[in-house]
Design an enzyme around this catalytic site. Sequence first.
Site, mmCIF file in Angstrom:
data_model
loop_
_atom_site.group_PDB
_atom_site.id
_atom_site.type_symbol
_atom_site.label_atom_id
_atom_site.label_comp_id
_atom_site.label_asym_id
_atom_site.label_seq_id
_atom_site.Cartn_x
_atom_site.Cartn_y
_atom_site.Cartn_z
ATOM 1 N N GLU A 414 0.997 -1.153 -0.176
ATOM 2 C CA GLU A 414 -0.249 -0.057 -0.079
ATOM 3 C C GLU A 414 1.017 1.237 -0.104
ATOM 4 O O GLU A 414 1.323 1.617 0.979
ATOM 5 C CB GLU A 414 -1.030 -0.067 1.114
ATOM 6 C CG GLU A 414 -2.303 0.925 0.890
ATOM 7 C CD GLU A 414 -1.704 2.320 1.305
ATOM 8 O OE1 GLU A 414 -1.218 2.974 0.064
ATOM 9 O OE2 GLU A 414 -2.041 2.824 2.455
ATOM 10 N N GLU A 423 3.537 8.332 -4.496
ATOM 11 C CA GLU A 423 4.252 8.213 -3.439
ATOM 12 C C GLU A 423 5.353 7.084 -3.739
ATOM 13 O O GLU A 423 6.222 6.082 -3.029
ATOM 14 C CB GLU A 423 3.484 7.659 -2.223
ATOM 15 C CG GLU A 423 2.727 8.753 -1.576
ATOM 16 C CD GLU A 423 1.682 8.404 -0.288
ATOM 17 O OE1 GLU A 423 1.995 7.194 0.366
ATOM 18 O OE2 GLU A 423 1.062 9.247 0.178
#
Length: 617
Positions: A414, A423
Site C-alpha cells: 500500500e 508516493e
Amino acid sequence: METSTTSNPNVSNYPRIMIGLSRGQEEPDASLVAAEARELGYDFIILPITFPNYRRFLFEQLVDSVDIKETKLMEEWRKGQPFCREDLVVKNAGQISNWINLDSSDHNIRINSEVILRQQLTWIGHIGITAALIPFPSDSFINYARCINSIFGTVPYINMWIKIPLVLEDETLGSKETITWERWNKFRTLCDNHVRLSIVLEVTQNLPEDNILDRWFAEPIKAIFLPTTIFLSNAKGFPVLSKRHQTFVRKLIKYKPHFVIECAADGPNHASGGLSAYQEYVHHLHRTMPELTPVEQFALGYHDFLQSPLQPLMDNLESSTYEVFEKDSTKYVLYEKAIHHALLDHNTGSEEMILEAAEKAQKRVRVYAIEKNPSAFVTLQNKKTEIWGDKVTIVFSDMRLWKAPEKADILVSELLGSFGDNELSPECLDGAQKFLKADGISIPASYTAFISPISSSKLHNEVAAYKDLAHFETPYVVMFQSACELAKPCQIWSFEHPNRNIAVDEDVTFNVRESGILHGIAGYFESILYKDIMLSIHPDTHSIDMLSWFPIFFPLKIPIYLPSNTKLDINFWRLTNSHKVWYEWCVDPSLPLGYETVSFGPSAIHNSLGRSSWIGL
Ligand SMILES: C[S@@+](CC[C@H](N)C(=O)[O-])C[C@H]1O[C@@H](n2cnc3c(N)ncnc32)[C@H](O)[C@@H]1O
C-alpha cells in the site's frame, strides 16, 4: 496514502448559522431596529450607512469644469470632509447607498459618487465594521471597479461584499442565467482578484440550471440574501421555499455563509408568522440537514485546507500518521477481500489483513513484512512478540534492496498517493518485483491517475498567500469544497504490476461547456487491487466511506478565463532522474473558429525540471 495527517484545524459539525435582517432604506433609529431584530430572533442587521436625504450631495455643482481632473471636490475630500451627524443612519454600522452612480455619463455625478463612496467606506472603516455591502455593477462599471480597487489601497482592513443576484430578471441582452457571473468575473478581474472582495449572493425567484448554480461554489461567497418575496406560503400562510430553493439553500449551508432575510420596509410578505418566521424557517432547513456520511464527518475542518503530500519513501512517517491510516476500516476491508480472492485463486501462500484473509481462505501461508522506517519497525517487532509469533517474519529493509530467501506468490503493498503513483509505488514495486514468482500476483494489480480542470478562487488565494513561485508549482492534498469542476475527470496514465506496464496519455482534451476561471487541476486515482476489487477516490466511483485519500490539487500561477465551449488541452508529465520523480504541467485553451480551433494562450509549463516540487527516490 494522502489524507489528513495533521490535527484537524477546525472541527465542528454543521456549524451554527448566523441569520441577519435587511429592511431597506427608511430606518429611523439603528439601535431600535437592532433591538427589534434581536427580539425577532435575528443575529445581526444590515442597514444603509446614510439617510436618503444624503443623496442631495450627488447633484451638487462642485466641479468647475468637466475637463479638470483634480477637482475642487476631490481636494475638499482629501482635506477630510466629515459627515453631518444627521446624515448617518448607522452611527455605528452598513450598506453603501445604491443610488451612487460611478459610471454616470454626467461628470459631476461620477465625481460626487466617488466622494460619497469614499466618505461612506472611510466611515465604515473608522467605526470598525469590517465589511461593507456594495451594489451590483450595472452594465458599465469600469470606473466603479477603479474606485473600489483604489479604496482597498486607502482604507485598510475594509472588506467589500458585492451583492450579486443569481438571475437578472430584466436583462434583455445575452443569457440571463450567466450574465451576473460574467459581470462579477469582470469586476473582480479589474480589481486584480483582491482578497478583500467577496460576494453576497442574492437568491432569486428563478434559479438557473444546476451546472450554472454550481459555479458559484467556486467563488468567495460570504453571505446569502433571501428576499421575503421568493418565499411561497404553505397551507397555514407561513413562508416556505420551493423544493429547488430548499436544495440550493441546504447546499449553501455547508459553506457556512451568513444568511440575510431581505424584507421590504412595509413588513413581511406572508400572512402568518410575522418577520421571525423567515429566520425560523432557515433554522429549520439547517436543523434538518441530511446526516453527514463518515467521509463528510472526517473531512470537517479540512475543507480547502492545503496539505503537503506525504513522502513515505524519502521521509519516515510519524506514529500519529499511521494512527490516522488505521481509522479507515474500508481500505483494510477491501485489501483483505482482494487477498482472500487471490489466495483462493492461487495454488499455494504481512500483517493482520493477510493473516485474516489466509484464515478465511483456510490456507497455510508464510508471511514476510518488510518495512524501511526504523521507528515503524519497532511497532512490527511489538506485534510479532505480542500477536503474530512465528506466523510472520519481519524484515527491516528497503524493498528495492532486500535479498529475499525465497520468491513470493503474492506481493501486497500500500504505497498509493492521491494521484496513485505519487508516493513512488511504481519505483518501489519495480525494485521488489525480483522476489515475486513469474506467475505471482501483485495487490494492487494496477492504479490509474485522473485529472480534471477546476475553478476555485479560494484555493488560488490560499496558494497566492505564500507569495512565491514555488508554491504555485507544488501539488497539495486537499478536500475540495469551494471549488467547481469545469469538466469531468479523464485518465492520464496507468501502472500495472507485476509487469510494470505503463499506459500513458500525457495530453488530454476537455470540453468546457460553461464559461469559468481555471485555477488549477484536480487529481484522483482508481486502483484495481485484484480482479473486480477496486479502490477509488474518483468522484464518480469513490469507494464508499473510504477516508484514506483526499484529492490532489496542481495550481496554475495565472488563472485563465475559459469562455463557454472551450477546448482545453492539459499536458502532464511524470519525469524522473537518478534521485527524484517530479511532475510538470501546462494548459492550452482554444476556441473553435470556423474549421480550426485557435489557441488563446497557453499557461507556462509549471515546475520545469522539478525545480519547485519533487518526490525523493
Ligand atoms: C502508506 S504507508 C502504509 C502502511 C500500512 N501498510 C497501512 O496500510 O496502514 C506505506 C508504508 O510503506 C513503507 N515503505 C515505503 N516505501 C518502502 C520501501 N521502499 N521499502 C520498505 N518500506 C517502504 C513506509 O515506511 C510506510 O510504512
